[in-house]
Design an enzyme around this catalytic site. Structure first.
Site, PDB file in Angstrom:
ATOM      1  N   CYS A   1     -11.420   2.720   0.025  1.00  0.00           N
ATOM      2  CA  CYS A   1     -10.001   3.073   0.221  1.00  0.00           C
ATOM      3  C   CYS A   1      -9.614   2.465   1.555  1.00  0.00           C
ATOM      4  CB  CYS A   1      -9.830   4.589   0.256  1.00  0.00           C
ATOM      5  SG  CYS A   1      -8.178   5.109   0.801  1.00  0.00           S
ATOM      6  N   THR A   2      -8.527   1.720   1.565  1.00  0.00           N
ATOM      7  CA  THR A   2      -8.181   0.997   2.797  1.00  0.00           C
ATOM      8  C   THR A   2      -7.867   1.947   3.963  1.00  0.00           C
ATOM      9  OG1 THR A   2      -5.937   0.733   1.869  1.00  0.00           O
ATOM     10  CG2 THR A   2      -7.432  -1.139   1.677  1.00  0.00           C
TER      11      THR A   2
ATOM     12  N   ASP B   1       0.866  -1.185   0.000  1.00  0.00           N
ATOM     13  CA  ASP B   1       0.000   0.000   0.000  1.00  0.00           C
ATOM     14  C   ASP B   1       0.895   1.225   0.000  1.00  0.00           C
ATOM     15  OD1 ASP B   1      -2.415   1.555   0.207  1.00  0.00           O
ATOM     16  OD2 ASP B   1      -1.978   1.862   2.316  1.00  0.00           O
TER      17      ASP B   1
ATOM     18  N   GLU C   1      -2.195   8.562   8.027  1.00  0.00           N
ATOM     19  CA  GLU C   1      -0.733   8.556   8.038  1.00  0.00           C
ATOM     20  C   GLU C   1      -0.181   9.225   9.295  1.00  0.00           C
ATOM     21  OE1 GLU C   1       1.368   7.002   5.888  1.00  0.00           O
ATOM     22  OE2 GLU C   1      -0.488   6.180   5.074  1.00  0.00           O
TER      23      GLU C   1
ATOM     24  N   TYR D   1      -1.220   8.388  -2.806  1.00  0.00           N
ATOM     25  CA  TYR D   1      -1.299   8.045  -4.228  1.00  0.00           C
ATOM     26  C   TYR D   1      -2.552   8.650  -4.879  1.00  0.00           C
ATOM     27  CZ  TYR D   1       2.305   4.328  -3.997  1.00  0.00           C
ATOM     28  OH  TYR D   1       3.471   3.614  -3.873  1.00  0.00           O
ATOM     29  N   GLY D   2      -3.568   8.848  -4.072  1.00  0.00           N
ATOM     30  CA  GLY D   2      -4.898   9.194  -4.597  1.00  0.00           C
ATOM     31  C   GLY D   2      -4.960  10.481  -5.389  1.00  0.00           C
TER      32      GLY D   2
ATOM     33  N   ASN E   1      -6.946   0.391  -3.138  1.00  0.00           N
ATOM     34  CA  ASN E   1      -7.866   0.509  -4.272  1.00  0.00           C
ATOM     35  C   ASN E   1      -7.291   1.411  -5.354  1.00  0.00           C
ATOM     36  OD1 ASN E   1     -10.835  -0.484  -3.175  1.00  0.00           O
ATOM     37  ND2 ASN E   1      -9.494   0.241  -1.568  1.00  0.00           N
ATOM     38  N   THR E   2      -6.538   2.416  -4.939  1.00  0.00           N
ATOM     39  CA  THR E   2      -5.979   3.385  -5.887  1.00  0.00           C
ATOM     40  C   THR E   2      -4.935   2.715  -6.777  1.00  0.00           C
ATOM     41  OG1 THR E   2      -6.340   5.089  -4.223  1.00  0.00           O
ATOM     42  CG2 THR E   2      -4.857   5.642  -6.025  1.00  0.00           C
TER      43      THR E   2
HETATM   44  N1  DGL Z   1      -4.977   3.135   0.588  1.00  0.00           N
HETATM   45  C1  DGL Z   1      -5.212   3.579  -0.739  1.00  0.00           C
HETATM   46  C2  DGL Z   1      -6.537   3.073  -1.275  1.00  0.00           C
HETATM   47  O1  DGL Z   1      -7.042   2.058  -0.838  1.00  0.00           O
HETATM   48  C3  DGL Z   1      -5.014   5.004  -1.139  1.00  0.00           C
HETATM   49  C4  DGL Z   1      -4.328   5.958  -0.264  1.00  0.00           C
HETATM   50  C5  DGL Z   1      -3.542   7.002  -1.011  1.00  0.00           C
HETATM   51  O2  DGL Z   1      -4.139   7.969  -1.539  1.00  0.00           O
HETATM   52  O3  DGL Z   1      -2.325   6.840  -1.034  1.00  0.00           O
HETATM   53  O4  DGL Z   1      -7.089   3.651  -2.171  1.00  0.00           O
END
Ligand code: DGL
Length: 262
Positions: free
Chosen positions: A184-185, A8, A152, A40-41, A72-73
């Site tokens: 999103c986790t 992740d 975070e 990442y989003g 998920n991202t």
């Molecule tokens: N944990 C990520 C998800 O499930 C995304 C978090 C991020 O934006 O980095 O989408």
């Protein structure tokens, strides 16, 4: 003994790791976070694909038998590219839209709300999923990118988090939702706060357990244990995490999941 790689951007995938440690029988885990690039989003597909490739190739090099994209991202941005580039199982995650739509509407409570990062919400993968199962146009989408940074920072139940949730949901007609899908986790740490803002009858559906069942199936492992088991090595990108302070931060994430009954 099976070695499971979990990837992740940061803290979100700990929710999947924690569930796997509950359900599976003592395999070994390699957890890879990418603290230099989280979140990442709000990044591009190209950037995320590059980071995800590095992660998967590192985990493969460390002997992982399978990698779960506990994000998920990263799944919407890169799962197809990764599956074409590697010759071992890569398990992705996507918002649990299908089971949410399968619940029958109850009067005015007929809609489904997907909460996710901006990238997940705008990518083709989710659009295709919704197009396939949502003939009646019952699905709405809402981005909550700030929850990623709150997780975070280890801030789960503060005035600022509550104010952000209230503000983000201000325009949402919450009594109309049959189900909410945290896609999103990172968002799972905030479930108790989110639930307080919706009617008690709202169903909450996420893909964590289904993802662990899929891992079990692919590795031929039984999936019914309930005590936390398994050895975990944590990595920040390719660096093994050994600092006390960092390990305490990770322990606090597991503790939060225990506290909220995950
Ligand atoms: N944990 C990520 C998800 O499930 C995304 C978090 C991020 O934006 O980095 O989408």
């Amino acid at each position: 003994m099976a070695r499971i790689g979990v990837f992740d951007s940061g803290a979100g995938g700990i929710t999947v790791l924690h569930e796997a440690m509950r359900m599976l029988q003592a395999p070994e885990y390699l957890y890879y976070m990418d603290r230099a690039h989280v979140p990442y989003g709000t990044k591009t597909v190209e950037e995320i694909t590059r980071y995800a490739k590095e992660a998967v190739s590192f985990l493969r090099g460390e002997g992982a038998d399978l990698v779960v994209l506990a994000c998920n991202t990263a799944t919407s941005a890169a799962a197809n590219t990764l599956r074409a580039a590697f010759d071992f199982p890569i398990v992705g995650m996507e918002p649990a839209v299908k089971p949410a739509l399968a619940l029958s509407p109850e009067g005015e409570r007929e809609r489904v709300l997907v909460l996710a990062t901006p990238l997940t919400l705008k990518e083709k993968k989710l659009a295709d999923l919704v197009a396939r199962f949502d003939a009646a146009h019952r699905v709405d989408l809402l981005a909550m990118p700030r929850l990623v940074s709150f997780a975070e920072e280890g801030r789960f139940d503060t005035g600022e988090v509550r104010a952000y949730l209230e503000e983000t949901l201000r325009e949402t007609e919450r009594e109309r939702y049959r189900a909410v899908v945290p896609g999103c986790t990172h968002f799972l740490y905030f479930l108790p706060l989110l639930k307080e803002l919706f009617p008690a009858e709202t169903a909450w559906i996420d893909g964590t357990e289904g993802t662990v069942r899929r891992i079990a199936e692919l590795l031929g492992l039984p999936a019914e244990g309930r005590a936390l088991t398994g050895e975990v090595t944590y990595y920040d990108a390719g660096r093994k995490i050994t600092e006390e302070k960092e390990l305490e931060r990770i322990a606090a994430l597991h503790a939060r999941l225990e506290e909220i009954g995950r």
